[in-house]
Design a protein around this motif. Structure first.
Motif, PDB file in Angstrom:
ATOM      1  N   ALA A  80       0.820  -1.210   0.000  1.00 17.72           N
ATOM      2  CA  ALA A  80       0.000   0.000   0.000  1.00 17.72           C
ATOM      3  C   ALA A  80       0.851   1.255   0.000  1.00 17.72           C
ATOM      4  O   ALA A  80       0.350   2.330  -0.341  1.00 17.72           O
ATOM      5  CB  ALA A  80      -0.924   0.007   1.220  1.00 17.72           C
ATOM      6  N   SER A  95     -13.430   9.375  -7.144  1.00 19.51           N
ATOM      7  CA  SER A  95     -12.818   8.224  -7.804  1.00 19.51           C
ATOM      8  C   SER A  95     -12.487   8.489  -9.269  1.00 19.51           C
ATOM      9  O   SER A  95     -11.713   7.736  -9.867  1.00 19.51           O
ATOM     10  CB  SER A  95     -13.730   7.007  -7.695  1.00 19.51           C
ATOM     11  OG  SER A  95     -14.904   7.180  -8.478  1.00 19.51           O
ATOM     12  N   TRP A 111       2.144   8.905   6.148  1.00 21.16           N
ATOM     13  CA  TRP A 111       0.762   8.486   6.354  1.00 21.16           C
ATOM     14  C   TRP A 111       0.710   7.200   7.183  1.00 21.16           C
ATOM     15  O   TRP A 111      -0.081   7.069   8.120  1.00 21.16           O
ATOM     16  CB  TRP A 111       0.091   8.270   4.997  1.00 21.16           C
ATOM     17  CG  TRP A 111      -1.382   7.961   5.062  1.00 21.16           C
ATOM     18  CD1 TRP A 111      -2.127   7.693   6.166  1.00 21.16           C
ATOM     19  CD2 TRP A 111      -2.283   7.878   3.950  1.00 21.16           C
ATOM     20  NE1 TRP A 111      -3.437   7.448   5.826  1.00 21.16           N
ATOM     21  CE2 TRP A 111      -3.561   7.555   4.475  1.00 21.16           C
ATOM     22  CE3 TRP A 111      -2.139   8.032   2.582  1.00 21.16           C
ATOM     23  CZ2 TRP A 111      -4.673   7.386   3.654  1.00 21.16           C
ATOM     24  CZ3 TRP A 111      -3.251   7.868   1.766  1.00 21.16           C
ATOM     25  CH2 TRP A 111      -4.506   7.555   2.289  1.00 21.16           C
ATOM     26  N   PRO A 126      -3.559   3.533   4.850  1.00 17.86           N
ATOM     27  CA  PRO A 126      -4.537   2.998   3.891  1.00 17.86           C
ATOM     28  C   PRO A 126      -4.498   1.470   3.882  1.00 17.86           C
ATOM     29  O   PRO A 126      -3.461   0.856   4.137  1.00 17.86           O
ATOM     30  CB  PRO A 126      -4.071   3.587   2.559  1.00 17.86           C
ATOM     31  CG  PRO A 126      -2.607   3.823   2.740  1.00 17.86           C
ATOM     32  CD  PRO A 126      -2.430   4.204   4.173  1.00 17.86           C
ATOM     33  N   PRO A 162      -3.645   3.807  -2.326  1.00 21.38           N
ATOM     34  CA  PRO A 162      -4.647   4.858  -2.504  1.00 21.38           C
ATOM     35  C   PRO A 162      -4.562   5.488  -3.892  1.00 21.38           C
ATOM     36  O   PRO A 162      -3.643   5.224  -4.665  1.00 21.38           O
ATOM     37  CB  PRO A 162      -4.281   5.879  -1.417  1.00 21.38           C
ATOM     38  CG  PRO A 162      -2.799   5.721  -1.259  1.00 21.38           C
ATOM     39  CD  PRO A 162      -2.515   4.261  -1.491  1.00 21.38           C
ATOM     40  N   GLN A 163      -5.533   6.329  -4.182  1.00 22.55           N
ATOM     41  CA  GLN A 163      -5.575   7.059  -5.447  1.00 22.55           C
ATOM     42  C   GLN A 163      -4.831   8.377  -5.287  1.00 22.55           C
ATOM     43  O   GLN A 163      -5.019   9.104  -4.306  1.00 22.55           O
ATOM     44  CB  GLN A 163      -7.032   7.322  -5.832  1.00 22.55           C
ATOM     45  CG  GLN A 163      -7.220   8.149  -7.092  1.00 22.55           C
ATOM     46  CD  GLN A 163      -8.682   8.510  -7.316  1.00 22.55           C
ATOM     47  OE1 GLN A 163      -9.560   8.032  -6.606  1.00 22.55           O
ATOM     48  NE2 GLN A 163      -8.947   9.364  -8.286  1.00 22.55           N
ATOM     49  N   PHE A 186      -4.247  12.488  -1.490  1.00 27.26           N
ATOM     50  CA  PHE A 186      -4.634  11.113  -1.771  1.00 27.26           C
ATOM     51  C   PHE A 186      -6.119  10.920  -1.468  1.00 27.26           C
ATOM     52  O   PHE A 186      -6.715  11.665  -0.690  1.00 27.26           O
ATOM     53  CB  PHE A 186      -3.846  10.128  -0.894  1.00 27.26           C
ATOM     54  CG  PHE A 186      -2.362  10.146  -1.091  1.00 27.26           C
ATOM     55  CD1 PHE A 186      -1.782   9.638  -2.247  1.00 27.26           C
ATOM     56  CD2 PHE A 186      -1.522  10.652  -0.108  1.00 27.26           C
ATOM     57  CE1 PHE A 186      -0.411   9.636  -2.417  1.00 27.26           C
ATOM     58  CE2 PHE A 186      -0.150  10.660  -0.259  1.00 27.26           C
ATOM     59  CZ  PHE A 186       0.411  10.151  -1.421  1.00 27.26           C
ATOM     60  N   HIS A 187      -6.688   9.848  -2.038  1.00 23.96           N
ATOM     61  CA  HIS A 187      -8.062   9.440  -1.736  1.00 23.96           C
ATOM     62  C   HIS A 187      -8.070   7.923  -1.623  1.00 23.96           C
ATOM     63  O   HIS A 187      -7.586   7.220  -2.531  1.00 23.96           O
ATOM     64  CB  HIS A 187      -9.008   9.884  -2.868  1.00 23.96           C
ATOM     65  CG  HIS A 187     -10.411   9.414  -2.694  1.00 23.96           C
ATOM     66  ND1 HIS A 187     -11.092   8.707  -3.658  1.00 23.96           N
ATOM     67  CD2 HIS A 187     -11.282   9.541  -1.656  1.00 23.96           C
ATOM     68  CE1 HIS A 187     -12.312   8.428  -3.237  1.00 23.96           C
ATOM     69  NE2 HIS A 187     -12.454   8.919  -2.026  1.00 23.96           N
ATOM     70  N   ASP A 188      -8.586   7.410  -0.494  1.00 21.25           N
ATOM     71  CA  ASP A 188      -8.601   5.950  -0.313  1.00 21.25           C
ATOM     72  C   ASP A 188     -10.014   5.377  -0.285  1.00 21.25           C
ATOM     73  O   ASP A 188     -10.224   4.265   0.187  1.00 21.25           O
ATOM     74  CB  ASP A 188      -7.848   5.566   0.967  1.00 21.25           C
ATOM     75  CG  ASP A 188      -8.570   5.983   2.238  1.00 21.25           C
ATOM     76  OD1 ASP A 188      -9.555   6.747   2.137  1.00 21.25           O
ATOM     77  OD2 ASP A 188      -8.164   5.542   3.334  1.00 21.25           O
TER      78      ASP A 188
END
Length: 642
Positions: free
Chosen positions: A267, A290, A312, A332, A336-337, A352-354
């Motif tokens: 991750a 997303s 993180w 995460p 993550p994105q 980031f976006h998880d």
């Protein structure tokens, strides 16, 4: 219910009602930070010196938050125009500040351990500069000398009388709560100083408005030479530790790795980050985070991304970590994105976006010392709720990274619906700076909001001090509309400043609903009743505020507040509230109003009366207290908000 002679303030509740949670105390601390620091500075012993008093005052206030839910002191905050009306959160923080400021003045006694307040503060610290308030005039100097001659409890008496406007009885209770044994002696000693309380508001005693001068330059040069020698030796040792393999050097501000976990390492591999195509949003049926593409000049900077992911997963002791209420701050569960990576101002920023959270990592351009990590929940965000993320805050302004489908951005004052929209430039999805109300202190005169436009229309978003803005709507809770129309803007205008009440609470949306108009007695025109409801990302913790505005009033007055109730919401779109109101003829009345679905309203207690329909007007005495209850058209009961 509140008397609206000047501004309503809720009556003190029972002991359980005075319980204070961490979020409530934090909101009070942030909103009234300058006043609390001034209070600490004035109570601290002058023998510390002006520079150390400044840093110690800030440290004491910043350490005043409870670790868990706590009880508020018996003395609530006094009714003030700056929003401290009866706030148990403010009363709790104020008591902690007074207690620790008095402890800081106690002499060290062997062999007992010193109290934390008696030691120099670890944070905040300023290197190479001496900070002190601006100098005042002869009157301020004379008052400072007179206060320095008082004992700590007597100084606290003078400051609580002058700055907090407490009566002597209330001062006694605050001092007793703070641990002062002889409160009467403290009051008698404070009486020796003339009551020139207005001087306490002068810049002489403002530790938030400071002057800076250098420290001893020759001594600093000698210390710097010694530090460089030590750093050179440390660098040699550090190079050995940071050799390729299991070293912690490449992870920047992250804590060392103590155990290997293949799933967790996957991750945190920059090569496995999810990167969405720049055109994916154009063909996707989804309008959420997303489908945001990876943007920014540093999206291929593997070293930066590795540091951000490592911090993180295991933030070091020096990393500043913050999260909206009930937002997990753990690592995460999978790659993550990546949403953004670039230099912004004086920092490098990565977003980031998880799937559940937005994570923002920021580090200075010249290293990793002072890195920060922020989290915000965004589960279920779509459309307007997934339209913007805070990219940078500086000098009271905020810049936003907007969704790829946003075509225009603007700024408008929610309190001035006729002022129109001031266009903001959009460069690669980044807005030009927008004045933010999130950290504003003092009297509220306006509330700047962000207006975003896409192919489906425009919507309003407001900064409440978090990573993602809150969406603003207007209308009946079962069918709210975007707050960009003329009618919605007109409804919001008198109540825009009430948004300060929900700053820092993890708010997702705020809806305003003008649910009733009530003719006033004595031919005084008609009053408007409005309720605002803030919904949070976590689903619970909603905040409902009932407000009342008389003809010609620029702002509404809050007459009732409630948390975690279904009233004024989509599940129960009904509300009932009341207020004690004084007419121009000097007569007092109990006014109460429910929404149009209310069949009758009844008042009991200090005022006993009833009326068919949603409106009640009853003669009352000043200070009377009443309980309200109504019956809905379907036969159910509705209680008045307190």
């Amino acid at each position: 219910m509140q008397s609206q002679d000047v501004a309503p303030s809720p009556a003190p509740g029972s002991a359980p009602d005075r319980a204070v949670d961490v979020e409530q105390a934090e909101a009070a601390l942030v909103e009234h930070y300058p006043r609390l620091v001034r209070l600490a500075y004035l109570v601290l012993p002058p023998g510390l010196g002006r520079g150390r008093r400044v840093l110690t005052a800030h440290a004491l206030v910043q350490r005043a938050l409870p670790r868990r839910r706590a009880s508020a002191p018996v003395i609530p905050a006094q009714a003030q125009a700056d929003g401290r009306d009866g706030d148990p959160g403010y009363a709790y923080v104020r008591l902690q500040v007074v207690r620790t400021a008095l402890e800081a003045g106690l002499p060290l006694v062997r062999p007992a351990w010193p109290k934390r307040a008696q030691l120099p503060p670890l944070l905040p610290q300023v290197r190479g500069l001496r900070l002190f308030p601006r100098s005042g005039g002869a009157d301020e100097l004379a008052l400072d000398q007179q206060l320095s001659a008082l004992a700590g409890p007597a100084r606290a008496v003078y400051v609580l009388r002058g700055l907090e406007k407490l009566t002597d009885g209330e001062v006694r209770k605050v001092l007793a709560e703070a641990g002062v044994a002889d409160t009467d002696a403290a009051l008698d000693e404070a009486d020796a100083v003339p009551a020139r309380y207005a001087l306490l508001e002068s810049p002489e005693f403002d530790p938030c408005s400071l002057q800076a001068r250098p420290t001893d330059l020759l001594r600093r040069r000698r210390h710097t030479t010694a530090a460089l020698a030590a750093a050179a030796a440390l660098a040699v040792c550090g190079a050995l530790v940071a050799l390729p393999g299991d070293g912690w050097g490449p992870d920047g501000a992250a804590a060392p790795v103590y155990a290997q976990n293949p799933a967790a390492e996957a991750a945190l591999d920059p090569g496995r980050l999810l990167r969405v195509s720049p055109v994916a949003w154009k063909t996707s049926a989804r309008t959420d985070f997303s489908v945001w593409p990876a943007r920014g000049a540093l999206v291929r900077d593997t070293a930066l991304l590795r540091r951000a992911l490592a911090v993180w997963a295991r933030p070091g002791a020096t990393v500043q970590v913050s999260a909206t209420p009930d937002t997990p701050s753990g690592p995460p569960s999978g790659p993550p994105q990546l949403l953004y990576a670039a230099e912004v101002g004086n920092a490098r920023v990565v977003l980031f976006h998880d799937g559940l959270r937005i994570a923002r990592y920021a580090e200075p351009k010249d290293g990793t010392a002072g890195a920060a990590l922020d989290f915000a929940r965004v589960d279920g965000a779509a459309g307007a709720e997934a339209s913007a993320i805070v990219l940078d805050r500086a000098d009271g302004n905020v810049r936003w990274l907007t969704a790829p489908w946003v075509t225009a951005a603007g700024e408008r004052d929610l309190g001035k619906p006729g002022a129109g929209v001031m266009a903001l430039t959009l460069t690669d999805g980044i807005t030009s700076p927008l004045a933010s109300p999130a950290t504003r202190t003092g009297t509220c005169t306006g509330w700047n909001v962000l207006q975003l436009t896409d192919a489906s229309g425009s919507r309003l978003l407001t900064d409440l001090g978090e990573l993602v803005p809150a969406r603003l709507t207007a209308g009946r809770p079962t069918a709210p509309k975007e707050a960009t129309g003329a009618e919605a803007l007109g409804t919001w205008a008198p109540y825009a400043c009430s948004l300060a009440d929900v700053r820092g609470q993890g708010v997702r949306t705020v809806n305003v609903w003008s649910y009733a108009r009530q003719p006033l007695p004595d031919a005084s025109g008609s009053a408007e009743w409005v309720c605002t409801r803030a919904e949070t990302w976590r689903g619970d913790g909603s905040r409902v505020l009932a407000q009342f505005r008389t003809p010609g009033g620029l702002f509404g007055a809050a007459v009732a507040k409630a948390g975690d109730v279904p009233a004024c919401g989509p599940r129960d779109p009904h509300v009932l509230a009341g207020v004690l109101w004084k007419s121009q003829g000097g007569h007092w009345y109990l006014l109460a109003a429910g929404d149009s679905g209310t069949r009758n309203v009844r008042a009991t207690g200090g005022v006993r009366d009833s009326a068919p329909g949603p409106l009640l007007t009853a003669a009352a005495e000043k200070g009377a207290k009443a309980e309200l209850k109504g019956t809905l058209a379907d036969g159910r009961s509705v209680n008045g908000l307190n």
